[in-house]
Design a protein around this motif. Structure first.
Motif, PDB file in Angstrom:
ATOM      1  N   CYS A  36     -30.302 -48.809  36.596  1.00  0.00           N
ATOM      2  CA  CYS A  36     -29.122 -49.361  35.841  1.00  0.00           C
ATOM      3  C   CYS A  36     -28.210 -48.283  35.212  1.00  0.00           C
ATOM      4  CB  CYS A  36     -29.315 -50.387  34.990  1.00  0.00           C
ATOM      5  SG  CYS A  36     -29.811 -50.011  33.219  1.00  0.00           S
ATOM      6  N   GLN A  37     -27.115 -48.459  35.128  1.00  0.00           N
ATOM      7  CA  GLN A  37     -26.093 -47.456  34.223  1.00  0.00           C
ATOM      8  C   GLN A  37     -25.846 -47.980  32.912  1.00  0.00           C
ATOM      9  OE1 GLN A  37     -22.207 -46.874  36.091  1.00  0.00           O
ATOM     10  NE2 GLN A  37     -21.878 -44.883  35.211  1.00  0.00           N
ATOM     11  N   LEU A  38     -25.913 -47.271  31.907  1.00  0.00           N
ATOM     12  CA  LEU A  38     -25.574 -47.903  30.607  1.00  0.00           C
ATOM     13  C   LEU A  38     -24.280 -46.910  30.263  1.00  0.00           C
ATOM     14  CD1 LEU A  38     -28.834 -47.892  28.594  1.00  0.00           C
ATOM     15  CD2 LEU A  38     -27.778 -49.827  29.699  1.00  0.00           C
ATOM     16  N   LEU A  39     -23.460 -47.901  29.722  1.00  0.00           N
ATOM     17  CA  LEU A  39     -22.089 -47.313  29.102  1.00  0.00           C
ATOM     18  C   LEU A  39     -21.877 -47.580  27.594  1.00  0.00           C
ATOM     19  CD1 LEU A  39     -20.121 -48.868  32.246  1.00  0.00           C
ATOM     20  CD2 LEU A  39     -20.799 -46.303  31.947  1.00  0.00           C
ATOM     21  N   MET A  40     -20.905 -47.027  27.358  1.00  0.00           N
ATOM     22  CA  MET A  40     -20.615 -47.305  25.559  1.00  0.00           C
ATOM     23  C   MET A  40     -19.194 -46.638  25.344  1.00  0.00           C
ATOM     24  SD  MET A  40     -22.765 -46.680  22.007  1.00  0.00           S
ATOM     25  CE  MET A  40     -22.846 -48.255  21.263  1.00  0.00           C
ATOM     26  N   SER A  41     -18.465 -47.618  24.842  1.00  0.00           N
ATOM     27  CA  SER A  41     -17.077 -47.256  24.410  1.00  0.00           C
ATOM     28  C   SER A  41     -17.237 -46.158  23.241  1.00  0.00           C
ATOM     29  CB  SER A  41     -16.026 -48.147  24.080  1.00  0.00           C
ATOM     30  OG  SER A  41     -15.139 -47.701  23.367  1.00  0.00           O
ATOM     31  N   ILE A  42     -16.601 -44.927  23.344  1.00  0.00           N
ATOM     32  CA  ILE A  42     -16.597 -44.060  21.970  1.00  0.00           C
ATOM     33  C   ILE A  42     -16.233 -44.735  20.777  1.00  0.00           C
ATOM     34  CG2 ILE A  42     -14.104 -43.125  22.465  1.00  0.00           C
ATOM     35  CD1 ILE A  42     -17.466 -41.065  21.860  1.00  0.00           C
ATOM     36  N   VAL A  43     -15.496 -45.849  20.773  1.00  0.00           N
ATOM     37  CA  VAL A  43     -15.104 -46.453  19.581  1.00  0.00           C
ATOM     38  C   VAL A  43     -16.478 -47.340  19.268  1.00  0.00           C
ATOM     39  CG1 VAL A  43     -13.760 -48.449  18.727  1.00  0.00           C
ATOM     40  CG2 VAL A  43     -12.907 -46.786  20.276  1.00  0.00           C
ATOM     41  N   ASN A  44     -17.100 -47.842  19.935  1.00  0.00           N
ATOM     42  CA  ASN A  44     -18.534 -48.445  19.537  1.00  0.00           C
ATOM     43  C   ASN A  44     -19.347 -47.618  19.112  1.00  0.00           C
ATOM     44  OD1 ASN A  44     -17.471 -50.346  22.075  1.00  0.00           O
ATOM     45  ND2 ASN A  44     -17.778 -51.029  19.910  1.00  0.00           N
ATOM     46  N   TRP A  45     -19.414 -46.225  19.816  1.00  0.00           N
ATOM     47  CA  TRP A  45     -20.325 -45.192  19.433  1.00  0.00           C
ATOM     48  C   TRP A  45     -19.948 -44.712  17.746  1.00  0.00           C
ATOM     49  CZ3 TRP A  45     -19.175 -40.403  17.106  1.00  0.00           C
ATOM     50  CH2 TRP A  45     -20.253 -39.557  17.086  1.00  0.00           C
ATOM     51  N   GLY A  46     -18.507 -44.502  17.632  1.00  0.00           N
ATOM     52  CA  GLY A  46     -18.163 -44.318  16.192  1.00  0.00           C
ATOM     53  C   GLY A  46     -18.621 -45.488  15.145  1.00  0.00           C
ATOM     54  N   GLU A  47     -18.616 -46.717  15.807  1.00  0.00           N
ATOM     55  CA  GLU A  47     -19.056 -47.785  14.681  1.00  0.00           C
ATOM     56  C   GLU A  47     -20.427 -47.575  14.317  1.00  0.00           C
ATOM     57  OE1 GLU A  47     -18.522 -52.606  15.148  1.00  0.00           O
ATOM     58  OE2 GLU A  47     -18.518 -51.488  17.052  1.00  0.00           O
ATOM     59  N   VAL A  48     -21.304 -47.062  15.237  1.00  0.00           N
ATOM     60  CA  VAL A  48     -22.765 -46.990  14.932  1.00  0.00           C
ATOM     61  C   VAL A  48     -22.781 -45.671  14.064  1.00  0.00           C
ATOM     62  CG1 VAL A  48     -25.054 -45.970  16.070  1.00  0.00           C
ATOM     63  CG2 VAL A  48     -23.542 -47.857  17.250  1.00  0.00           C
ATOM     64  N   TYR A  49     -21.903 -44.601  14.205  1.00  0.00           N
ATOM     65  CA  TYR A  49     -22.201 -43.589  13.609  1.00  0.00           C
ATOM     66  C   TYR A  49     -21.801 -43.607  11.996  1.00  0.00           C
ATOM     67  CZ  TYR A  49     -21.441 -38.514  12.248  1.00  0.00           C
ATOM     68  OH  TYR A  49     -21.398 -37.419  11.770  1.00  0.00           O
ATOM     69  N   TYR A  50     -20.500 -44.313  11.715  1.00  0.00           N
ATOM     70  CA  TYR A  50     -20.205 -44.639  10.611  1.00  0.00           C
ATOM     71  C   TYR A  50     -21.259 -45.494   9.637  1.00  0.00           C
ATOM     72  CZ  TYR A  50     -17.623 -49.165  10.938  1.00  0.00           C
ATOM     73  OH  TYR A  50     -17.282 -50.607  11.188  1.00  0.00           O
ATOM     74  N   SER A  51     -21.685 -46.509  10.635  1.00  0.00           N
ATOM     75  CA  SER A  51     -22.603 -47.558   9.876  1.00  0.00           C
ATOM     76  C   SER A  51     -23.845 -46.853   9.360  1.00  0.00           C
ATOM     77  CB  SER A  51     -22.832 -48.734  10.742  1.00  0.00           C
ATOM     78  OG  SER A  51     -21.764 -49.374  11.335  1.00  0.00           O
ATOM     79  N   VAL A  52     -24.395 -45.815  10.073  1.00  0.00           N
ATOM     80  CA  VAL A  52     -25.610 -45.338   9.736  1.00  0.00           C
ATOM     81  C   VAL A  52     -25.225 -44.294   8.693  1.00  0.00           C
ATOM     82  CG1 VAL A  52     -27.156 -43.771  10.364  1.00  0.00           C
ATOM     83  CG2 VAL A  52     -26.706 -45.445  11.957  1.00  0.00           C
ATOM     84  N   TRP A  53     -24.109 -43.645   8.544  1.00  0.00           N
ATOM     85  CA  TRP A  53     -23.391 -42.775   7.625  1.00  0.00           C
ATOM     86  C   TRP A  53     -23.593 -43.582   5.964  1.00  0.00           C
ATOM     87  CZ3 TRP A  53     -21.110 -37.617   8.519  1.00  0.00           C
ATOM     88  CH2 TRP A  53     -20.629 -36.973   7.287  1.00  0.00           C
ATOM     89  N   ARG A  54     -22.838 -44.624   6.217  1.00  0.00           N
ATOM     90  CA  ARG A  54     -22.355 -45.502   5.234  1.00  0.00           C
ATOM     91  C   ARG A  54     -23.929 -46.011   4.713  1.00  0.00           C
ATOM     92  NH1 ARG A  54     -17.902 -49.476   6.306  1.00  0.00           N
ATOM     93  NH2 ARG A  54     -19.386 -50.881   6.232  1.00  0.00           N
ATOM     94  N   ALA A  55     -24.761 -46.341   5.401  1.00  0.00           N
ATOM     95  CA  ALA A  55     -26.074 -47.058   5.086  1.00  0.00           C
ATOM     96  C   ALA A  55     -27.033 -45.954   4.709  1.00  0.00           C
ATOM     97  CB  ALA A  55     -26.693 -48.012   6.205  1.00  0.00           C
TER      98      ALA A  55
END
Length: 133
Positions: A36-55
């Motif tokens: 399969c091919q996995l895709l992710m919007s860069i906006v959602n990547w940013g959501e992961v990044y900032y969530s981890v940063w804050r937590a």
């Protein structure tokens, strides 16, 4: 080949070992095997990044970003058309704006959407949802 868009909640479940982590790991394994091919919007990547940063702080956020870069996930920029579609979904369905980028990408690429976020229930008639919990 089957296409699957990962929402931020699915990838966060994977990294945090939350319910659904095993399902996301199976998707990653399938993508690594070329099934399969996995895709992710860069906006959602940013959501992961900032969530981890804050937590957990910037050091952990940098580590997670490096780990994501090693996974078989294609990050997709939010260009004009994708952003327009995300904005339309936000206006029509009142979903959180960042979530609309995952939905827009899944719509645009005719992909399923992997998520543990209940907000996406509004889209079940329009998209195939892969619940990760």
């Amino acid at each position: 080949m089957k296409r699957i868009v990962l929402d931020a909640s699915a990838l966060m479940a994977f990294f945090d070992g939350r319910p659904g982590a095993a399902k996301v790991e199976d998707l990653i394994t399938s993508a690594a095997e070329g099934k399969c091919q996995l895709l992710m919007s860069i906006v959602n990547w940013g959501e992961v990044y900032y969530s981890v940063w804050r937590a957990k702080g910037p050091g952990v956020a940098h580590k997670v970003a490096a780990e994501i870069a090693q996974l078989p996930i294609e990050l997709v920029d939010a260009g004009y058309e994708l952003t327009k579609l995300a904005a339309e979904l936000h206006a029509d369905l009142k979903l959180p704006y960042a979530d609309c980028f995952a939905a827009a990408l899944a719509t645009d690429r005719k992909a399923s959407l992997a998520t543990s976020d209940a907000d996406f229930a509004k889209l079940e008639r329009h998209l195939t949802l892969l619940r990760t919990r």
